[in-house]
Scaffold this motif. Structure first.
Motif, PDB file in Angstrom:
ATOM      1  N   HIS A 135      40.642  42.141  33.303  1.00  0.00           N
ATOM      2  CA  HIS A 135      39.345  43.130  33.401  1.00  0.00           C
ATOM      3  C   HIS A 135      38.370  42.870  34.793  1.00  0.00           C
ATOM      4  CE1 HIS A 135      39.805  43.372  28.907  1.00  0.00           C
ATOM      5  NE2 HIS A 135      40.572  44.135  29.382  1.00  0.00           N
ATOM      6  N   GLU A 136      38.307  41.535  35.045  1.00  0.00           N
ATOM      7  CA  GLU A 136      37.586  41.446  36.332  1.00  0.00           C
ATOM      8  C   GLU A 136      38.251  41.981  37.464  1.00  0.00           C
ATOM      9  OE1 GLU A 136      34.636  39.110  36.820  1.00  0.00           O
ATOM     10  OE2 GLU A 136      34.485  40.170  35.184  1.00  0.00           O
ATOM     11  N   ASN A 137      39.518  42.288  37.501  1.00  0.00           N
ATOM     12  CA  ASN A 137      40.159  43.014  38.424  1.00  0.00           C
ATOM     13  C   ASN A 137      40.148  44.563  38.442  1.00  0.00           C
ATOM     14  OD1 ASN A 137      41.531  41.153  40.802  1.00  0.00           O
ATOM     15  ND2 ASN A 137      41.869  39.997  38.678  1.00  0.00           N
ATOM     16  N   HIS A 172      39.798  50.380  37.407  1.00  0.00           N
ATOM     17  CA  HIS A 172      38.487  50.739  37.771  1.00  0.00           C
ATOM     18  C   HIS A 172      37.716  50.212  39.199  1.00  0.00           C
ATOM     19  CE1 HIS A 172      37.772  51.964  33.734  1.00  0.00           C
ATOM     20  NE2 HIS A 172      39.068  51.118  33.281  1.00  0.00           N
ATOM     21  N   THR A 173      37.200  50.831  39.847  1.00  0.00           N
ATOM     22  CA  THR A 173      36.276  50.430  40.848  1.00  0.00           C
ATOM     23  C   THR A 173      34.885  49.705  40.755  1.00  0.00           C
ATOM     24  OG1 THR A 173      35.495  52.890  41.249  1.00  0.00           O
ATOM     25  CG2 THR A 173      37.525  52.081  42.438  1.00  0.00           C
ATOM     26  N   LYS A 174      34.471  50.248  39.565  1.00  0.00           N
ATOM     27  CA  LYS A 174      33.210  49.652  39.028  1.00  0.00           C
ATOM     28  C   LYS A 174      33.413  48.634  37.871  1.00  0.00           C
ATOM     29  CE  LYS A 174      30.341  53.720  39.873  1.00  0.00           C
ATOM     30  NZ  LYS A 174      29.283  54.638  39.360  1.00  0.00           N
ATOM     31  N   LYS A 175      32.511  47.598  37.786  1.00  0.00           N
ATOM     32  CA  LYS A 175      32.548  46.742  36.849  1.00  0.00           C
ATOM     33  C   LYS A 175      32.723  47.226  35.299  1.00  0.00           C
ATOM     34  CE  LYS A 175      30.571  42.037  35.670  1.00  0.00           C
ATOM     35  NZ  LYS A 175      31.712  41.234  36.115  1.00  0.00           N
ATOM     36  N   MET A 176      33.619  46.717  34.452  1.00  0.00           N
ATOM     37  CA  MET A 176      33.851  47.134  33.254  1.00  0.00           C
ATOM     38  C   MET A 176      33.032  46.513  32.268  1.00  0.00           C
ATOM     39  SD  MET A 176      38.057  47.082  32.782  1.00  0.00           S
ATOM     40  CE  MET A 176      37.996  47.613  31.227  1.00  0.00           C
ATOM     41  N   ASP A 177      32.227  47.348  31.522  1.00  0.00           N
ATOM     42  CA  ASP A 177      31.085  46.835  30.447  1.00  0.00           C
ATOM     43  C   ASP A 177      31.999  46.069  29.480  1.00  0.00           C
ATOM     44  OD1 ASP A 177      31.596  48.531  28.204  1.00  0.00           O
ATOM     45  OD2 ASP A 177      30.544  50.218  29.382  1.00  0.00           O
ATOM     46  N   ILE A 178      31.237  45.140  28.610  1.00  0.00           N
ATOM     47  CA  ILE A 178      32.043  44.392  27.635  1.00  0.00           C
ATOM     48  C   ILE A 178      32.440  45.258  26.336  1.00  0.00           C
ATOM     49  CG2 ILE A 178      29.760  43.868  26.402  1.00  0.00           C
ATOM     50  CD1 ILE A 178      32.986  41.559  26.866  1.00  0.00           C
ATOM     51  N   SER A 179      31.781  46.337  26.193  1.00  0.00           N
ATOM     52  CA  SER A 179      32.341  47.230  25.006  1.00  0.00           C
ATOM     53  C   SER A 179      33.664  47.597  25.369  1.00  0.00           C
ATOM     54  CB  SER A 179      31.340  48.493  24.728  1.00  0.00           C
ATOM     55  OG  SER A 179      31.881  49.050  23.471  1.00  0.00           O
ATOM     56  N   ARG A 181      35.794  46.588  27.657  1.00  0.00           N
ATOM     57  CA  ARG A 181      36.689  45.194  27.380  1.00  0.00           C
ATOM     58  C   ARG A 181      37.402  44.963  26.334  1.00  0.00           C
ATOM     59  NH1 ARG A 181      35.135  41.140  32.412  1.00  0.00           N
ATOM     60  NH2 ARG A 181      34.236  42.822  33.822  1.00  0.00           N
ATOM     61  N   MET A 182      36.306  44.907  25.304  1.00  0.00           N
ATOM     62  CA  MET A 182      36.715  44.630  23.958  1.00  0.00           C
ATOM     63  C   MET A 182      37.751  45.516  23.355  1.00  0.00           C
ATOM     64  SD  MET A 182      36.143  41.670  23.329  1.00  0.00           S
ATOM     65  CE  MET A 182      36.449  41.380  25.155  1.00  0.00           C
ATOM     66  N   LYS A 183      37.264  46.987  23.609  1.00  0.00           N
ATOM     67  CA  LYS A 183      38.000  48.318  23.238  1.00  0.00           C
ATOM     68  C   LYS A 183      39.240  48.189  23.921  1.00  0.00           C
ATOM     69  CE  LYS A 183      37.618  53.191  22.518  1.00  0.00           C
ATOM     70  NZ  LYS A 183      36.978  54.370  22.687  1.00  0.00           N
ATOM     71  N   ASN A 184      39.578  47.706  25.152  1.00  0.00           N
ATOM     72  CA  ASN A 184      40.880  47.779  25.440  1.00  0.00           C
ATOM     73  C   ASN A 184      41.785  46.861  25.053  1.00  0.00           C
ATOM     74  OD1 ASN A 184      42.407  46.329  28.399  1.00  0.00           O
ATOM     75  ND2 ASN A 184      42.918  48.225  27.633  1.00  0.00           N
ATOM     76  N   ILE A 185      41.255  45.511  24.300  1.00  0.00           N
ATOM     77  CA  ILE A 185      42.286  44.478  23.743  1.00  0.00           C
ATOM     78  C   ILE A 185      42.287  44.651  22.190  1.00  0.00           C
ATOM     79  CG2 ILE A 185      42.341  43.106  25.571  1.00  0.00           C
ATOM     80  CD1 ILE A 185      40.158  41.356  23.885  1.00  0.00           C
ATOM     81  N   CYS A 186      41.664  45.722  21.649  1.00  0.00           N
ATOM     82  CA  CYS A 186      41.304  45.595  20.123  1.00  0.00           C
ATOM     83  C   CYS A 186      42.783  46.105  19.453  1.00  0.00           C
ATOM     84  CB  CYS A 186      40.274  46.723  19.793  1.00  0.00           C
ATOM     85  SG  CYS A 186      40.951  48.555  20.072  1.00  0.00           S
ATOM     86  N   ARG A 187      43.618  46.532  20.128  1.00  0.00           N
ATOM     87  CA  ARG A 187      45.004  46.878  19.345  1.00  0.00           C
ATOM     88  C   ARG A 187      45.813  45.629  19.354  1.00  0.00           C
ATOM     89  NH1 ARG A 187      47.624  51.634  22.899  1.00  0.00           N
ATOM     90  NH2 ARG A 187      49.447  51.285  21.234  1.00  0.00           N
ATOM     91  N   ILE A 188      45.570  44.357  19.907  1.00  0.00           N
ATOM     92  CA  ILE A 188      46.489  43.471  19.958  1.00  0.00           C
ATOM     93  C   ILE A 188      46.547  42.850  18.765  1.00  0.00           C
ATOM     94  CG2 ILE A 188      44.875  41.392  20.581  1.00  0.00           C
ATOM     95  CD1 ILE A 188      47.842  42.031  22.503  1.00  0.00           C
ATOM     96  N   THR A 189      45.501  42.848  17.645  1.00  0.00           N
ATOM     97  CA  THR A 189      45.774  42.264  16.346  1.00  0.00           C
ATOM     98  C   THR A 189      44.672  42.497  15.521  1.00  0.00           C
ATOM     99  OG1 THR A 189      45.761  40.165  15.129  1.00  0.00           O
ATOM    100  CG2 THR A 189      44.460  40.129  17.154  1.00  0.00           C
ATOM    101  N   PRO A 190      44.778  42.789  14.171  1.00  0.00           N
ATOM    102  CA  PRO A 190      43.571  42.963  13.171  1.00  0.00           C
ATOM    103  C   PRO A 190      43.200  41.792  12.714  1.00  0.00           C
ATOM    104  CG  PRO A 190      45.930  43.581  12.207  1.00  0.00           C
ATOM    105  CD  PRO A 190      46.135  43.136  13.522  1.00  0.00           C
ATOM    106  N   GLY A 191      44.238  40.837  12.772  1.00  0.00           N
ATOM    107  CA  GLY A 191      43.747  39.343  12.280  1.00  0.00           C
ATOM    108  C   GLY A 191      42.374  39.017  12.448  1.00  0.00           C
TER     109      GLY A 191
END
Length: 241
Positions: A135-137, A172-179, A181-191
Motif C-alpha cells: 500500500h505504501e507503494n 495510486h499516485t496519491k497516498k492511500m487512506d487507511i479505509s 487499505r483495509m477495504k483492499n485486504i478485507c476479502r482475505i478472511t472473515p475470521g
C-alpha cells in the motif's frame, strides 16, 4: 511476443502438465531450460470483450506481465515473469497466455485457516507488513483473496509472500487512506482472530491507532462476506426455483 515465448507456448501444448484446470482459465507446468514454468491460458472472450481487448484495453495476459514487472520493481513478491502471447484476428483478441516461473509455495494463504494460531500468527504479522509495504507503494491488488497469496517459509520465523492472478490492479499516485487499505485486504478472511492479528500489526507498522484499524478492517470484511453469502443464497435459490 518473441520467439522464445512462442516456443514455450508451442511446447506447453505438446508436453506440459496440468496444474489448474478451470472453466475459464487453466494453468500448465512446463520444464524448460532447467526451470519449471507456469503457463496460464486465458480462453477466448466473448466477441465484444475481445473487440475491446484488441483495440482499447490491454489483455489479461499483457496486464499480468506488466503488473508483475511493476510489482518486482517495487520489491513486492510475485513469480518471475517470462512473457505473454496474444492470438488475434482482424476483429478481436482470441486466446492469450501469460508465462512466469513456477513457485513452489509452502502455503497458500487459505491454508492458514485450519492451523493453530501459534503457527499462523507470525505468518499473519508478516503478511500485514507485506500489505503495508504494498500500500505504501500505491499498489491496490483488486483480487486480494485467500487463494492469490503464496507463502514461502525461509526459516522458522521468516516468511516471504508472492501475489498471483495479477491482471486486476490499481496503481495510486496519491497516498492511500487507511479505509481504502483495509477495504483492499478485507476479502482475505472473515475470521475474527485473523482480523485482530493483521489489523494490530498493520497499525503498529503504520503508526496508527489499533482500534481504528481493527474497526475498519472488521467493518469492510463483514460487509464483503455478507454480500458474498447473499449472492450464494440467491444463486442457490435461482438454481432450484
Amino acid at each position: 511476443m518473441d520467439l522464445k515465448t512462442q516456443e514455450i507456448i508451442n511446447l506447453a501444448k505438446k508436453s506440459s502438465t496440468d496444474f489448474i484446470v478451470g472453466t475459464r482459465n487453466s494453468i500448465k507446468l512446463l520444464n524448460y531450460n532447467g526451470k519449471v514454468l507456469s503457463i496460464k491460458t486465458f480462453k477466448t472472450p466473448a466477441f465484444f470483450t475481445g473487440f475491446i481487448y484488441k483495440f482499447f484495453r490491454p489483455s489479461k495476459a499483457k496486464r499480468s506481465y506488466l503488473h508483475a514487472k511493476h510489482l518486482l520493481s517495487k520489491g513486492i513478491g510475485t513469480p518471475n515473469p517470462i512473457g505473454y502471447l496474444e492470438n488475434q484476428n482482424s476483429f478481436q483478441l482470441l486466446d492469450s497466455y501469460y508465462i512466469c516461473e513456477h513457485l513452489e509455495a509452502d502455503y497458500i494463504f487459505k491454508d492458514l485457516f485450519p492451523l493453530p494460531l501459534k503457527i499462523s500468527e507470525p505468518i499473519l504479522k508478516q503478511f500485514a507488513q507485506f500489505c503495508f509495504k504494498m500500500h505504501e507503494n500505491g499498489i491496490e491488488f483488486l483480487d486480494h483473496s485467500p487463494g492469490n497469496t503464496l507463502i514461502k517459509k525461509i526459516d522458522e520465523t521468516n516468511f516471504e509472500f508472492y501475489l498471483v492472478d495479477l491482471n486486476r490492479m490499481k496503481f495510486h499516485t496519491k497516498k492511500m487512506d487507511i479505509s481504502d487499505r483495509m477495504k483492499n485486504i478485507c476479502r482475505i478472511t472473515p475470521g475474527l482472530p485473523f482480523i485482530e492479528i493483521i489489523s494490530k500489526e498493520y497499525a503498529r507498522v503504520a503508526n496508527l491507532p489499533e482500534q481504528e484499524v481493527f474497526e475498519l478492517l472488521h467493518k469492510h470484511s463483514s460487509e464483503f462476506f455478507k454480500k458474498f453469502d447473499n449472492k450464494k443464497k440467491l444463486k442457490k435459490y435461482l438454481k432450484f426455483k
